[in-house]
Scaffold this motif. Structure first.
Motif, short mmCIF file in Angstrom:
data_model
loop_
_atom_site.label_atom_id
_atom_site.label_comp_id
_atom_site.label_asym_id
_atom_site.label_seq_id
_atom_site.Cartn_x
_atom_site.Cartn_y
_atom_site.Cartn_z
N VAL A 147 43.65 33.09 29.49
CA VAL A 147 44.76 33.36 30.41
C VAL A 147 44.57 34.72 31.07
O VAL A 147 44.82 34.89 32.27
CB VAL A 147 46.10 33.29 29.66
N PHE A 148 44.11 35.69 30.30
CA PHE A 148 43.85 37.03 30.82
C PHE A 148 42.94 36.95 32.05
O PHE A 148 43.24 37.50 33.11
CB PHE A 148 43.21 37.88 29.72
N ASP A 149 41.83 36.25 31.92
CA ASP A 149 40.87 36.18 33.02
C ASP A 149 41.43 35.40 34.20
O ASP A 149 41.18 35.77 35.36
CB ASP A 149 39.56 35.54 32.54
N ALA A 150 42.19 34.35 33.92
CA ALA A 150 42.78 33.58 35.02
C ALA A 150 43.75 34.43 35.84
O ALA A 150 43.78 34.35 37.07
CB ALA A 150 43.50 32.35 34.46
N ILE A 151 44.54 35.25 35.16
CA ILE A 151 45.47 36.14 35.88
C ILE A 151 44.70 37.20 36.64
O ILE A 151 45.05 37.54 37.79
CB ILE A 151 46.49 36.75 34.90
N VAL A 152 43.65 37.74 36.04
CA VAL A 152 42.83 38.72 36.76
C VAL A 152 42.26 38.10 38.04
O VAL A 152 42.22 38.73 39.09
CB VAL A 152 41.69 39.24 35.86
N ASP A 153 41.82 36.84 37.97
CA ASP A 153 41.32 36.17 39.16
C ASP A 153 42.40 36.08 40.24
O ASP A 153 42.13 36.26 41.43
CB ASP A 153 40.84 34.76 38.81
N GLU A 154 43.63 35.78 39.82
CA GLU A 154 44.74 35.71 40.77
C GLU A 154 44.96 37.06 41.44
O GLU A 154 45.17 37.14 42.67
CB GLU A 154 46.01 35.26 40.05
N LEU A 155 44.89 38.13 40.66
CA LEU A 155 45.11 39.47 41.20
C LEU A 155 43.95 39.89 42.10
O LEU A 155 44.16 40.46 43.18
CB LEU A 155 45.28 40.47 40.05
N ALA A 156 42.74 39.62 41.66
CA ALA A 156 41.56 39.97 42.47
C ALA A 156 41.55 39.18 43.77
O ALA A 156 41.12 39.68 44.82
CB ALA A 156 40.28 39.73 41.68
N GLY A 157 42.03 37.93 43.71
CA GLY A 157 42.11 37.11 44.92
C GLY A 157 43.06 37.70 45.95
O GLY A 157 43.00 37.34 47.13
N ARG A 158 43.93 38.58 45.51
CA ARG A 158 44.85 39.30 46.40
C ARG A 158 44.31 40.68 46.76
O ARG A 158 45.03 41.52 47.30
CB ARG A 158 46.22 39.41 45.74
N SER A 159 43.05 40.91 46.41
CA SER A 159 42.35 42.17 46.74
C SER A 159 42.98 43.38 46.07
O SER A 159 42.92 44.50 46.61
CB SER A 159 42.29 42.38 48.27
#
Length: 326
Positions: A202-214
């Protein structure tokens, strides 16, 4: 007749005022989805909801034998989507999506400073068998566009007191998001709970969401003093190089605070974080990412910790302002 007319007028006035007050109360109640009453905020502050205490009370339960339940792909996708809804300002929808995954969404008022944060937490944290999927704290200090940076703590407790550093960084700069892993890195089978080196968390999935928002990120780790006895901090940009301007700014700020820093972009350092999966993801997305290792002597001394947080604030403050990179 005159008395009757007077009574009739008086009753009409009273009835009109009552209806107006009722309409006002209804209108106020209709706007409660994305707000917290000022009275509620004051009450929370008076009861002493200290954000650091709240976080460390939670992480105090972590240990190598406390267990960890790997999430399914659906779990990871649903929770990351719910975080995205919150960041888009769709709080009601986010709360519903989180509830479907047995997570809660609430506002926490930090008694230390009176600042408000939205907390996303796993309901299983309160039970006998926590899943260990983590928590998120989002600063409620403006519109979604004001959320400009993140601080990540992948190894709370295992990297002693890194969760304290994370809270300090969040408190120090507006516009931040703090993500903390929900279990000791050795809690799962094999390395299942080592979120810095796993894509299926879940940690990595949320990080992906945040990184996808730059949203740029600093990820906080800790090392034993004996691992690099001549260094206080090991600063790295992970597997990428896009954050070198921020790395230089951080290293200079740390040096100004009296710390010795190994700059991984200029020479070989231990614990450079080249295999860190969040760093690799940020590099692929073209998003700045800093991997920061702090010595035990920094993390276990309040004065040194405060100085390190001040230095980290030089970078998060720059990200917050969006005033260019140096």
């Amino acid at each position: 007749m005159t008395a009757n007319r007077t009574n009739t007028v008086t009753i009409a006035i009273i009835l009109g005022l009552t209806l107006a007050a009722s309409a006002l109360l209804t209108a106020c109640a209709g706007g409660r989805d994305d707000t917290v009453d000022a009275s509620d905020t004051r009450a929370d502050a008076r009861t002493g909801t200290d954000l650091l205490d709240r976080v460390t009370d939670w992480t105090a339960r972590f240990g190598p034998d406390t267990g960890y339940r790997p999430p399914t792909r659906r779990d990871r996708t649903a929770l990351a989507h719910a975080v995205g809804l919150l960041l888009d300002g769709r709080r009601g929808q986010a709360e519903k999506a989180l509830s479907d995954e047995d997570f809660t969404l609430r506002t926490v008022v930090d008694a230390a400073h009176g600042k408000r944060y939205t907390e996303i937490a796993d309901r299983s944290d309160e039970g006998p068998a926590p899943r260990g999927w983590g928590r998120l704290y989002v600063a409620d200090d403006g519109t979604p566009k004001n959320r400009r940076w993140t601080v990540q703590v992948p190894h709370p407790v295992a990297d002693r007191d890194t969760e304290r550093v994370g809270v300090g960084v969040l408190r120090g700069t507006p516009g931040g998001i703090l993500l903390i892993a929900g279990a000791h890195r050795k809690a799962g089978v094999g390395d299942a709970a080592d979120v810095a080196h796993r894509r299926d968390t879940v940690f990595d999935a949320i990080v992906d969401e945040l990184a996808g928002r730059s949203l740029p990120a600093v990820q906080v780790h800790g090392f034993a003093d004996s691992s690099a006895p001549d260094e206080d901090v090991i600063a790295s940009t992970g597997s990428g190089s896009i954050a070198r301007p921020e790395g230089r700014r951080l290293a200079d700020a740390l040096r100004h605070e009296g710390f010795s820093v190994c700059r991984a972009w200029t020479r070989s350092c231990p614990l450079e974080g080249r295999t860190n999966v969040q760093g690799r993801g940020a590099s692929a997305d073209g998003v700045p990412f800093l991997h920061v290792e702090l010595s035990n002597r920094i993390r276990t001394d309040e004065g040194r910790t405060a100085r390190a947080v001040t230095a980290l604030g030089r970078v998060t403050g720059q990200w917050r302002r969006g005033d260019g990179r140096s």
